[in-house]
Design an enzyme around this catalytic site. Structure first.
Site, mmCIF file in Angstrom:
data_model
loop_
_atom_site.group_PDB
_atom_site.id
_atom_site.type_symbol
_atom_site.label_atom_id
_atom_site.label_comp_id
_atom_site.label_asym_id
_atom_site.label_seq_id
_atom_site.Cartn_x
_atom_site.Cartn_y
_atom_site.Cartn_z
ATOM 1 C CD GLU A 1 -14.993 -16.397 -60.063
ATOM 2 O OE1 GLU A 1 -14.245 -17.346 -59.758
ATOM 3 O OE2 GLU A 1 -15.269 -16.087 -61.227
ATOM 4 C CB CYS B 1 -14.394 -20.050 -62.218
ATOM 5 S SG CYS B 1 -15.912 -19.255 -62.763
ATOM 6 N N GLY C 1 -10.065 -14.180 -61.565
ATOM 7 C CA GLY C 1 -8.817 -14.820 -61.933
ATOM 8 C C GLY C 1 -8.346 -15.799 -60.884
ATOM 9 N N GLY D 1 -3.480 -14.149 -57.651
ATOM 10 C CA GLY D 1 -3.693 -12.792 -58.142
ATOM 11 C C GLY D 1 -4.711 -12.035 -57.320
#
Length: 527
Positions: free
Chosen positions: A264, A301, A240, A244
């Site tokens: 990650e 990502c 995320g 976070g």
């Protein structure tokens, strides 16, 4: 069947009073299902059951775990259209993407099944005794990897299957012998429940201990905080945002017993286009990158958020074609109104930065929750001086950094934080004379790409999906591929241990017939 309940091991539960719904971004309305957020008692019960299951599950054979993992894949496939329909309703993503991600999820499970079936992943190492050694005798020492204990996995917003309930974190933790408690992502709780049911069915069919898997609903951060702080949790997996992931990392470090958080956390994935490549194939690369920037509405990502090049006429031609191609692409739906709102807000903040110029910005009206793609440009000097320009804008947004020379380009790369990927576009061997640039980029990333795009993560043993902080919390590990199992284990040595009490991986008979490092030599021979 979607019930909205939590699963404490094999048992559905809805003891709490707080409920929530998921949202269909493509239809711009709430979905029909109601979900019950796990309360404190359900969290306690899930972790106590996981801890109890661990005592049995860690002793199961590789063959038994392989059967369990393969059966999970079978059960997910057996869900059929109901899973695809829930996935699409909660994400706005097309059916083809849903089926592709389902296939990837099943493939991950089967790859870990093959790994534990073979068994050598435990890295058995044996150094036999030499009683006659002088001045001191050498003792018999044998080492292998052993599971940590119950693992908490946080479902990811952008991959409801491959990085969520039965995704890579869960598959690798179960393969290692660790029970898993999933905190289901609130944006796709129905998808998560269906997959949870598949895992529980598989656990029952393969006689796994009750509590080897639990699935807890949550609409906010409280359930996650309680899970991370619970003393029975031994490790955490997260995919995320940086905020976070860092919050979970700090929380876990501040526990009485600190535990590892393997997070990650995203990346801007720098792309360096060298001059010859820009001159000879700039138009082709511009078209390719227009597709990569907008792929999946930029919600990967590995989205290429930064493009570096030297400032010349070739760059002007490249940016012109990239802008034109980008605006030809129809905007697509983001995963949730909150994600689209964050994208618009973060983009607006970026556009206010000093020295930034907009090259392309989709202006036409779109449906609700659709993201408008944007490409901007800034000088290398401005980029180096302003760290705010280095931050990720999650969505179809990319920045071109125009550098006056290679020295400035290297300084721009040096100024960046850690990334998941770094790409170099080269032509006719020009990369051969850019060793400093290559080594600088290598120090910043987990995966180096040559003449390609960062979007697309091949699930294979050689894949490294992780990088220097803040791309991930520990760059020594990967979140993709069979080596992801290394996150959930620790080494343990047995000194002068009776042979009949040793684990099968370390005994003289090599019961598992695995490859072991014996006195410095890889062998499958018995002792």
């Amino acid at each position: 069947m979607i019930t909205g309940k939590n699963y404490i091991g094999n048992s559905p539960s809805n003891l709490g009073t707080k409920s929530f719904t998921t949202f269909s971004p493509i239809e711009n309305k709430e979905n029909e299902w109601t979900f019950f957020e796990a309360n404190e008692k359900e969290i306690e019960n899930a972790l106590k059951l996981a801890d109890k299951a661990f005592k049995e599950f860690q002793k199961t054979s590789g063959t038994s775990r392989a059967l369990f993992l393969n059966t999970i894949a079978d059960e997910i496939e057996a869900l059929g259209d109901i899973l695809i329909a829930a996935y699409c309703a909660e994400t706005g993503l097309p059916e083809g993407r849903a089926k592709g991600e389902r296939g990837r999820t099943m493939g991950q499970l089967r790859s870990f099944a093959n790994l534990v079936q073979e068994g050598s992943w435990v890295k058995a190492t044996i150094d036999t005794a030499i009683p006659e050694r002088q001045p001191l005798p050498k003792v018999d020492i044998r080492k292998m990897m052993a599971p940590l204990g119950p693992v908490v996995v946080f479902g990811a917003s952008n991959f409801p299957l491959a990085y969520s309930t039965a995704g890579g974190d869960t598959a690798s933790a179960l393969a290692a012998g660790c029970p898993v408690v999933v905190k289901s992502h609130p944006m796709h709780a129905a998808t998560g429940e269906l997959v949870a049911q598949a895992i529980i069915n598989a656990a029952k069919k393969t006689n796994m201990p009750d509590g080897v898997f639990s699935n807890l609903n949550s609409s906010g951060i409280e359930v996650g905080k309680q899970l991370v702080n619970h003393p029975l949790t031994k490790a955490v997996g997260f995919t995320g945002s940086i905020n976070g992931g860092r919050a979970l990392f700090d929380m876990a470090a501040n526990r009485k017993e600190p535990i590892p958080v393997f997070a990650e956390m995203g990346s801007v994935n720098p792309v360096i286009i060298l001059p010859k490549a820009l001159h000879s194939k700039g138009e082709d690369w511009a078209k390719t990158y227009a597709g990569s920037i907008t792929l999946g509405t930029g919600q990967f990502c590995t989205n290429p958020g930064l493009l570096f090049a030297l400032n010349d006429e070739n760059l002007k031609s490249f940016t012109k074609v990239l802008s034109e191609e980008l605006l030809k692409i129809d905007p697509s739906c983001m995963l949730h109104p909150a994600i689209e709102s964050n994208y618009s807000r973060n983009k607006a903040v970026m556009l206010k930065q000093d020295g930034l110029s907009v090259l392309a910005n989709f202006e036409a009206a779109t449906k609700p929750n659709f993201a408008k793609q944007t490409v901007v440009k800034v000088s290398g000097e401005k980029f180096i001086k302003n760290p705010d320009l280095h931050q990720e804008v999650f969505g179809p947004f990319s920045m071109i950094v125009s550098c006056k020379d290679e020295e400035e380009l290297i300084k721009a790369i040096e100024s960046m934080e850690g990334q998941l990927t770094g790409t170099i576009i080269s032509e006719d061997g020009e990369i051969d004379s850019s060793s400093v640039l290559v080594s600088t980029l290598q120090s910043k990333v987990g995966r180096l790409i040559f003449n390609g795009v960062p979007t697309g993560v091949e699930v294979c043993p050689s894949m490294q999906h992780g990088g220097p902080y803040p791309a991930s919390t520990d760059s020594r590990f990967t979140a993709v591929g069979i080596h992801a199992i290394d996150r959930w284990v620790r080494p343990i040595s047995f000194q002068n241990w009776p042979n009949h009490l040793l684990p099968d991986a370390l005994n003289n008979e090599n019961t598992l017939q695995i490859e072991r490092l014996v006195n410095g030599k890889l062998t499958k021979e018995v002792l």
